[in-house]
Enzyme design. Structure first.
Site, PDB file in Angstrom:
ATOM      1  CE  LYS A  14      -3.671  -2.042   2.661  1.00 22.79           C
ATOM      2  NZ  LYS A  14      -3.676  -2.598   4.227  1.00 22.79           N
ATOM      3  NE  ARG A  91       1.539  -0.882   9.847  1.00 19.65           N
ATOM      4  CZ  ARG A  91       0.535  -1.888   9.954  1.00 19.65           C
ATOM      5  NH1 ARG A  91       0.237  -2.569   8.628  1.00 19.65           N
ATOM      6  NH2 ARG A  91       0.182  -2.511  11.162  1.00 19.65           N
ATOM      7  CG  HIS A 208      -6.814   0.164  15.265  1.00 23.50           C
ATOM      8  ND1 HIS A 208      -6.425   1.114  14.375  1.00 23.50           N
ATOM      9  CD2 HIS A 208      -7.144  -0.807  14.496  1.00 23.50           C
ATOM     10  CE1 HIS A 208      -6.292   0.965  13.052  1.00 23.50           C
ATOM     11  NE2 HIS A 208      -6.714  -0.478  13.263  1.00 23.50           N
ATOM     12  CG  ASN A 211      -9.474  -6.834   8.017  1.00 19.53           C
ATOM     13  OD1 ASN A 211     -10.712  -7.319   8.248  1.00 19.53           O
ATOM     14  ND2 ASN A 211      -8.998  -6.330   6.966  1.00 19.53           N
ATOM     15  NE  ARG A 241      -4.436 -11.319  13.458  1.00 21.17           N
ATOM     16  CZ  ARG A 241      -4.079  -9.916  13.286  1.00 21.17           C
ATOM     17  NH1 ARG A 241      -3.755  -9.132  14.066  1.00 21.17           N
ATOM     18  NH2 ARG A 241      -3.778  -9.479  12.047  1.00 21.17           N
ATOM     19  CD  GLU A 334     -11.951   5.216  10.600  1.00 20.77           C
ATOM     20  OE1 GLU A 334     -12.065   5.350   9.521  1.00 20.77           O
ATOM     21  OE2 GLU A 334     -10.723   4.801  11.082  1.00 20.77           O
ATOM     22  CD  GLU A 382      -2.474   2.638  11.005  1.00 20.67           C
ATOM     23  OE1 GLU A 382      -3.455   2.088  10.348  1.00 20.67           O
ATOM     24  OE2 GLU A 382      -1.981   1.584  11.628  1.00 20.67           O
TER      25      GLU A 382
HETATM   26  P1  AMP Z   1      -9.310  -1.972   8.506  1.00 19.27           P
HETATM   27  O1  AMP Z   1      -8.494  -3.103   8.848  1.00 19.27           O
HETATM   28  O2  AMP Z   1      -9.266  -0.901   9.450  1.00 19.27           O
HETATM   29  O3  AMP Z   1      -9.454  -1.533   7.137  1.00 19.27           O
HETATM   30  O4  AMP Z   1     -10.999  -2.592   8.691  1.00 19.27           O
HETATM   31  C1  AMP Z   1     -11.633  -3.767   7.900  1.00 19.27           C
HETATM   32  C2  AMP Z   1     -12.794  -3.911   8.573  1.00 19.27           C
HETATM   33  O5  AMP Z   1     -13.631  -2.813   8.736  1.00 19.27           O
HETATM   34  C3  AMP Z   1     -13.524  -4.828   7.724  1.00 19.27           C
HETATM   35  O6  AMP Z   1     -13.244  -6.376   8.009  1.00 19.27           O
HETATM   36  C4  AMP Z   1     -14.973  -4.749   7.993  1.00 19.27           C
HETATM   37  O7  AMP Z   1     -15.331  -5.542   8.725  1.00 19.27           O
HETATM   38  C5  AMP Z   1     -15.114  -3.325   8.623  1.00 19.27           C
HETATM   39  N1  AMP Z   1     -15.967  -2.432   8.041  1.00 19.27           N
HETATM   40  C6  AMP Z   1     -15.868  -1.596   6.982  1.00 19.27           C
HETATM   41  N2  AMP Z   1     -16.827  -0.696   6.943  1.00 19.27           N
HETATM   42  C7  AMP Z   1     -17.823  -1.349   7.537  1.00 19.27           C
HETATM   43  C8  AMP Z   1     -19.098  -0.998   7.835  1.00 19.27           C
HETATM   44  N3  AMP Z   1     -19.760   0.168   6.982  1.00 19.27           N
HETATM   45  N4  AMP Z   1     -19.858  -1.320   8.804  1.00 19.27           N
HETATM   46  C9  AMP Z   1     -19.098  -2.376   9.509  1.00 19.27           C
HETATM   47  N5  AMP Z   1     -17.881  -2.624   9.447  1.00 19.27           N
HETATM   48  C10 AMP Z   1     -17.304  -2.067   8.503  1.00 19.27           C
END
Ligand code: AMP
Length: 401
Positions: A14, A91, A208, A211, A241, A334, A382
């Protein structure tokens, strides 16, 4: 300063390219399926222009060449020459006990990163590959490492030592390290800024939830405890996990199911958590859809997920002697009003009262008017922290030289 931020995973990179004066990402994207057939580069520019490129991208060096190619391209680019990239910030997941802050990458630093591979065998090797590739492609550009662990290195010993023989800490560096430090630090600072309070005088709990999920107890600007541990497996329930469990059950499962060490690791890291319990998905969105359709196992997975967060919140209030601010961040934190509502339910005894309407409207401050503890929803960034840290370190090194 123009800084390229790289987050190199085993098969993906990324990236974001920042103007640190404007605090603006001029371009961002991801290269996926590195080393597999039909790798894809998805690139977008600040003005909304975007492009997808499918190609044979055999390794991280070729992936970075592709990224530079698209950043230089006439139609989709943001730079005129490679010299426009003034620094690269990486990172890096594990800094061990050595790196308590971000650092300019030198040969000595690379050696320590190599030494830390044992502590993060899945994450540090691709981070190192990324640094080596940039060194070949952009030999004169300074590179910095920004560590996931650094923010937590000031934890007191009573938080980071496990109840196992002390010699194992000395011999094998077995201790709690904690991760997601850049994110916890960013949202905690941002929360203080939003509330107009002094960051160094607050007791902040940050959650936080993505995933991977972790929480941190930040007292007077110092992370005094965090839920992830020696590895990112400890603590909250996560997408795949397990989080906290009785260590003896690993031995028990290995015996019962005839699993090897590797297989047991895969079970706990890849097939547990939300996916393992629900059998539906590791993605909170799909889990919530299944709950609405009446899926009972999805409901249990959701309940465990939120219950763990509540328990950590309570324990961190005890650890800090109270809470002044509670912050949600990460993809779930979020974006999921359902999770935030369930976590904050019946927490008024701690002064935590959610405003259901503000929560649904995804406002920044989502607590009730009279809530003693403000509850905030702050998108993490981040990459911006990495760009700003890199900028600072490179400027400082210029002064020194
Ligand atoms: P991240 O690792 O911070 O990118 O978060 C990814 C996770 O955010 C995904 O696996 C989803 O489970 C969750 N996520 C993203 N959008 C939504 C949403 N609108 N409602 C619930 N969970 C979400």
């Amino acid at each position: 300063m123009k800084v390229l931020v790289l987050n190199c995973g085993s098969s993906s990179i990324k990236y974001q390219f920042f103007d640190t004066v404007e605090k603006l990402a001029l371009a961002k994207g991801v290269v996926e399926r590195i080393g597999m057939s039909s790798a894809v580069l998805s690139h977008s520019r600040y003005d909304g222009d975007g492009i997808k490129i499918v190609g044979e991208i055999l390794d991280h060096a070729i992936a970075i060449e592709y990224v530079l190619g698209v950043m230089l391209s006439k139609n989709h680019g943001v730079i005129d020459s490679k010299e426009d990239i003034e620094a690269v910030g990486h990172r890096v997941v594990h800094g061990g006990e050595t790196f308590t802050d971000s650092i300019l990458i030198t040969d000595e630093v690379m050696q320590v990163l190599q030494d830390n591979i044992e502590l993060a065998p899945l994450h540090n090797p691709p981070n190192i590959k990324g640094v080596q590739a940039v060194k070949r492609i952009l030999p004169n550009v300074p590179q910095c490492a920004v560590f996931d662990t650094a923010f937590h290195t000031k934890m007191p010993m009573k938080s980071f030592l496990y109840g196992i023989p002390y010699e194992l800490y000395k011999k094998h560096k077995i201790r709690k390290y904690g991760f997601h430090g850049t994110s916890h630090s960013y949202v905690a600072h941002k929360a203080a800024e939003i509330l107009g309070k002094n960051y160094k005088e607050l007791k902040i709990v940050t959650a936080h939830l993505g995933n991977g999920c972790s929480m941190a107890a930040i007292k007077n600007g110092i992370s005094i405890d965090t839920s992830m541990g020696f590895t990112p497996l400890e603590g909250l329930l996560m997408g795949t996990r397990s989080g906290d469990l009785d260590p003896s059950l690993i031995l028990y499962i290995m015996g019962k199911e005839g699993l090897s060490l590797n297989e047991a690791g895969t079970l706990l890291n890849k097939h547990s958590g939300l996916i393992g319990i629900s059998g539906v998905s590791s993605d909170m969105r799909e889990l919530i859809t299944a709950i609405k359709e009446g899926n009972k196992r999805a409901q249990v997975a959701f309940d465990i997920f939120c219950y763990r967060i509540k328990k950590y919140l309570g324990s961190y209030a005890a650890a800090m002697g109270g809470i002044d601010v509670f912050v949600f961040t990460g993809g779930i934190g979020e974006n999921s009003p359902e999770v935030r509502e369930e976590v904050c339910k019946d927490m008024s005894f701690l002064g935590i009262q959610l405003d259901v309407e503000k929560n649904l409207r995804k406002e920044e401050i989502i607590s009730k008017e009279g809530s003693l503890v403000p509850i905030l929803r702050i998108p993490t960034n981040e990459e911006l922290v990495i760009a700003l840290d890199t900028n600072k370190i490179v400027e400082e090194s210029k002064v020194k030289n």
